[in-house]
Design an enzyme around this catalytic site. Structure first.
Site, PDB file in Angstrom:
ATOM      1  N   ARG A  13       0.845  -1.206   0.000  1.00 29.71           N
ATOM      2  CA  ARG A  13       0.000   0.000   0.000  1.00 29.71           C
ATOM      3  C   ARG A  13       0.881   1.258   0.000  1.00 29.71           C
ATOM      4  O   ARG A  13       1.044   1.905  -1.031  1.00 29.71           O
ATOM      5  CB  ARG A  13      -0.944  -0.027   1.221  1.00 29.71           C
ATOM      6  CG  ARG A  13      -2.067   0.999   1.159  1.00 29.71           C
ATOM      7  CD  ARG A  13      -1.673   2.391   1.603  1.00 29.71           C
ATOM      8  NE  ARG A  13      -1.114   2.439   2.943  1.00 29.71           N
ATOM      9  CZ  ARG A  13      -0.546   3.525   3.463  1.00 29.71           C
ATOM     10  NH1 ARG A  13      -0.460   4.637   2.745  1.00 29.71           N
ATOM     11  NH2 ARG A  13      -0.036   3.508   4.676  1.00 29.71           N
ATOM     12  N   HIS A 205       5.135   4.427  12.705  1.00 28.47           N
ATOM     13  CA  HIS A 205       5.111   4.378  11.235  1.00 28.47           C
ATOM     14  C   HIS A 205       6.063   5.472  10.751  1.00 28.47           C
ATOM     15  O   HIS A 205       5.660   6.614  10.546  1.00 28.47           O
ATOM     16  CB  HIS A 205       3.671   4.623  10.759  1.00 28.47           C
ATOM     17  CG  HIS A 205       3.493   4.639   9.277  1.00 28.47           C
ATOM     18  ND1 HIS A 205       2.858   3.630   8.579  1.00 28.47           N
ATOM     19  CD2 HIS A 205       3.834   5.555   8.334  1.00 28.47           C
ATOM     20  CE1 HIS A 205       2.819   3.921   7.294  1.00 28.47           C
ATOM     21  NE2 HIS A 205       3.403   5.106   7.118  1.00 28.47           N
ATOM     22  N   CYS A 238       4.161   9.364   0.093  1.00 32.13           N
ATOM     23  CA  CYS A 238       2.799   9.830  -0.114  1.00 32.13           C
ATOM     24  C   CYS A 238       2.852  10.972  -1.113  1.00 32.13           C
ATOM     25  O   CYS A 238       3.669  11.886  -0.970  1.00 32.13           O
ATOM     26  CB  CYS A 238       2.219  10.291   1.231  1.00 32.13           C
ATOM     27  SG  CYS A 238       0.603  11.050   1.072  1.00 32.13           S
TER      28      CYS A 238
HETATM   29  P1  HMG Z   1     -13.021  14.574  -2.146  1.00 31.18           P
HETATM   30  O1  HMG Z   1     -12.761  15.063  -3.528  1.00 31.18           O
HETATM   31  O2  HMG Z   1     -13.137  15.594  -1.066  1.00 31.18           O
HETATM   32  O3  HMG Z   1     -14.274  13.607  -2.055  1.00 31.18           O
HETATM   33  O4  HMG Z   1     -11.871  13.539  -1.804  1.00 31.18           O
HETATM   34  P2  HMG Z   1     -15.733  13.725  -2.529  1.00 31.18           P
HETATM   35  O5  HMG Z   1     -16.546  12.982  -1.556  1.00 31.18           O
HETATM   36  O6  HMG Z   1     -16.077  15.148  -2.862  1.00 31.18           O
HETATM   37  O7  HMG Z   1     -15.740  12.891  -3.908  1.00 31.18           O
HETATM   38  C1  HMG Z   1     -15.024  13.305  -5.045  1.00 31.18           C
HETATM   39  C2  HMG Z   1     -14.913  12.143  -6.017  1.00 31.18           C
HETATM   40  O8  HMG Z   1     -14.180  11.069  -5.423  1.00 31.18           O
HETATM   41  C3  HMG Z   1     -16.260  11.553  -6.397  1.00 31.18           C
HETATM   42  O9  HMG Z   1     -16.117  11.001  -7.699  1.00 31.18           O
HETATM   43  C4  HMG Z   1     -16.432  10.415  -5.432  1.00 31.18           C
HETATM   44  O10 HMG Z   1     -17.280   9.404  -5.883  1.00 31.18           O
HETATM   45  C5  HMG Z   1     -15.006   9.900  -5.334  1.00 31.18           C
HETATM   46  P3  HMG Z   1     -16.587  11.844  -9.007  1.00 31.18           P
HETATM   47  O11 HMG Z   1     -18.030  12.129  -8.779  1.00 31.18           O
HETATM   48  O12 HMG Z   1     -15.732  13.084  -9.039  1.00 31.18           O
HETATM   49  O13 HMG Z   1     -16.272  10.897 -10.121  1.00 31.18           O
HETATM   50  N1  HMG Z   1     -14.725   9.235  -4.063  1.00 31.18           N
HETATM   51  C6  HMG Z   1     -14.237   7.990  -3.973  1.00 31.18           C
HETATM   52  N2  HMG Z   1     -13.897   7.077  -4.910  1.00 31.18           N
HETATM   53  C7  HMG Z   1     -13.432   5.886  -4.470  1.00 31.18           C
HETATM   54  N3  HMG Z   1     -13.264   5.582  -3.175  1.00 31.18           N
HETATM   55  C8  HMG Z   1     -13.596   6.465  -2.211  1.00 31.18           C
HETATM   56  C9  HMG Z   1     -14.116   7.728  -2.610  1.00 31.18           C
HETATM   57  N4  HMG Z   1     -14.531   8.814  -1.925  1.00 31.18           N
HETATM   58  C10 HMG Z   1     -14.906   9.719  -2.824  1.00 31.18           C
HETATM   59  N5  HMG Z   1     -13.414   6.146  -0.929  1.00 31.18           N
HETATM   60  C11 HMG Z   1     -11.010  11.691  -0.587  1.00 31.18           C
HETATM   61  C12 HMG Z   1     -11.755  12.991  -0.518  1.00 31.18           C
HETATM   62  C13 HMG Z   1     -10.642  11.300   0.832  1.00 31.18           C
HETATM   63  C14 HMG Z   1     -11.879  10.633  -1.221  1.00 31.18           C
HETATM   64  C15 HMG Z   1      -9.750  11.878  -1.475  1.00 31.18           C
HETATM   65  O14 HMG Z   1      -9.054  13.023  -1.078  1.00 31.18           O
HETATM   66  C16 HMG Z   1      -8.835  10.685  -1.403  1.00 31.18           C
HETATM   67  O15 HMG Z   1      -9.159   9.603  -1.848  1.00 31.18           O
HETATM   68  N6  HMG Z   1      -7.641  10.844  -0.823  1.00 31.18           N
HETATM   69  C17 HMG Z   1      -6.752   9.729  -0.656  1.00 31.18           C
HETATM   70  C18 HMG Z   1      -5.462  10.196  -0.168  1.00 31.18           C
HETATM   71  C19 HMG Z   1      -4.553   9.027   0.031  1.00 31.18           C
HETATM   72  O16 HMG Z   1      -4.874   7.875  -0.208  1.00 31.18           O
HETATM   73  N7  HMG Z   1      -3.307   9.345   0.493  1.00 31.18           N
HETATM   74  C20 HMG Z   1      -2.323   8.350   0.746  1.00 31.18           C
HETATM   75  C21 HMG Z   1      -2.632   7.497   1.920  1.00 31.18           C
HETATM   76  S1  HMG Z   1      -2.341   8.296   3.474  1.00 31.18           S
HETATM   77  C22 HMG Z   1      -0.654   8.063   3.767  1.00 31.18           C
HETATM   78  O17 HMG Z   1       0.064   7.633   2.918  1.00 31.18           O
HETATM   79  C23 HMG Z   1      -0.126   8.337   5.146  1.00 31.18           C
HETATM   80  C24 HMG Z   1       0.130   7.073   5.960  1.00 31.18           C
HETATM   81  O18 HMG Z   1       1.012   6.202   5.273  1.00 31.18           O
HETATM   82  C25 HMG Z   1       0.727   7.441   7.328  1.00 31.18           C
HETATM   83  C26 HMG Z   1       1.929   8.385   7.192  1.00 31.18           C
HETATM   84  O19 HMG Z   1       2.922   8.006   6.562  1.00 31.18           O
HETATM   85  O20 HMG Z   1       1.817   9.477   7.705  1.00 31.18           O
HETATM   86  C27 HMG Z   1      -1.174   6.299   6.212  1.00 31.18           C
HETATM   87 MG    MG Z   2       3.188   6.317   5.307  1.00 30.76          MG
END
Ligand code: HMG
Ligand code: MG
Length: 302
Positions: A13, A205, A238
């Site tokens: 992931r 992490h 990220c």
């Molecule tokens: P948004 O644009 O605010 O969401 O995104 P929305 O509800 O307004 O929806 C916008 C569009 O996204 C819509 O589609 C929704 O259907 C779709 P459209 O109508 O435009 O075609 N949508 C989704 N599609 C699939 N799965 C979903 C989903 N939700 C909405 N769950 C949102 C908000 C959170 C969805 C977006 O910003 C996002 O997906 N962000 C992901 C960020 C991410 O994955 N970052 C990396 C992981 S975190 C990390 O790496 C840190 C960690 O490792 C710890 C560390 O190291 O610190 C964990």
């Molecule tokens: Mg991370």
């Protein structure tokens, strides 16, 4: 310190979510299988997030379904909201992780909402998960520094950790997203959070941008923390954490722990083989020092 340590492998992931080269579902399944075969029992396999935000995680349902026959393994997936929760359940996820941040700017960049709004999004996810018997891990990003705001005060992390814990997360993983932490800061942070969430329920992490991750882990272990997130080969990053490199490498963590007399159950040659395969796919040698050393030894026929 010779007691048990739990490793949460996040390579499939965190490791792959920032890679430019697309990795097929079949190759992702093979990577997870190889990690499990190497003895890792908790492997984060994907994320049910927006495909526009993180196209690399498209196909997470197929990856989860492809590996979910392993009875003794936990296969967490990231879930940012109810939509993601529903998709995770359709794919059969039994363990999910919600992810918040300790800094407002990172929260906005990563999940497009404030910290408070993110908590509001997690509430129904946690309630539904509880009703469905699904366990929920809680991540907090930017705990030792933020790419947009710089220093983050431990109290900001404590505030979010308390909420996630009270909402029902069984474990809180503290993310040094950009790998800027140093050992005494890591120790201070763990002490502060452990005042509100029991130490056995905290995970470290740590990304390794400044080469401090192993030292920070050791400092955290001295405080009593026993859960370590790591990624095979030191993969990871990220897209919303510019300049940050990968997670601490699982090989390096395993080498350190085994050297301390802490058995990990991980077969190092199998782990390095898994890393080498995925490195071949992304076209980059592993950044893990241990993997590099063992590969060099193998090439020299030793
Ligand atoms: P948004 O644009 O605010 O969401 O995104 P929305 O509800 O307004 O929806 C916008 C569009 O996204 C819509 O589609 C929704 O259907 C779709 P459209 O109508 O435009 O075609 N949508 C989704 N599609 C699939 N799965 C979903 C989903 N939700 C909405 N769950 C949102 C908000 C959170 C969805 C977006 O910003 C996002 O997906 N962000 C992901 C960020 C991410 O994955 N970052 C990396 C992981 S975190 C990390 O790496 C840190 C960690 O490792 C710890 C560390 O190291 O610190 C964990
Ligand atoms: Mg991370």
């Amino acid at each position: 310190m010779s007691d048990r340590v739990y490793i949460v492998e996040v390579g499939p992931r965190d490791g792959l979510q920032n890679e430019k080269t697309p990795i097929s579902v079949a190759d992702r399944i093979a990577f997870v299988e190889a990690l499990i075969g190497a003895g890792l029992h908790t492997v984060e396999v994907g994320a049910f997030v927006s495909p526009k935000a993180i196209p690399q995680m498209v196909g997470s349902a197929e990856v989860l379904r492809g590996v979910s026959h392993h009875v003794n393994c936990e296969l967490p997936v990231l879930v940012p909201n109810e939509k993601g929760y529903e998709a995770s359940q359709a794919a059969g996820a039994k363990l999910i992780a919600v992810f918040a941040a300790a800094s407002e700017s990172f929260s906005r960049a990563n999940i497009n909402c404030s910290i408070a709004e993110s908590i509001d999004r997690f509430k129904p996810v946690l309630a539904r998960a509880k009703a469905d018997g699904v366990r929920v891990r809680g991540y907090i990003s930017t705990v030792l520094g933020c790419p947009y705001e710089g220093e983050i005060k431990p109290q900001a992390v404590v505030d979010v950790a308390k909420v996630l814990w009270e909402l029902g997360c069984y474990e809180i993983s503290l993310g040094d997203t950009i790998g800027v932490g140093t050992p005494l800061k890591a120790r201070h942070l763990l002490r502060a959070v452990a005042g509100h969430v029991p130490m056995p329920k905290l995970a470290m992490h740590f990304h390794d941008t400044y080469g401090q991750a192993l030292a920070n882990l050791y400092a955290g272990m001295e405080e009593g923390c026993r859960v370590i997130d790591s990624a095979a080969g030191g993969l990871g990053g990220c897209p919303y954490a510019p300049g940050a490199t990968g997670n601490v490498a699982t090989e390096d963590v395993v080498y350190m722990l085994e050297g301390m007399g802490i058995a990990t159950g991980v077969d190092m040659p199998k782990l390095v083989t898994a890393t080498n395969v995925v490195s071949g796919l992304i076209g980059r040698p592993p950044v893990s020092r241990v993997a590099a050393a063992l590969n060099a030894k193998m090439r020299a026929g030793k």
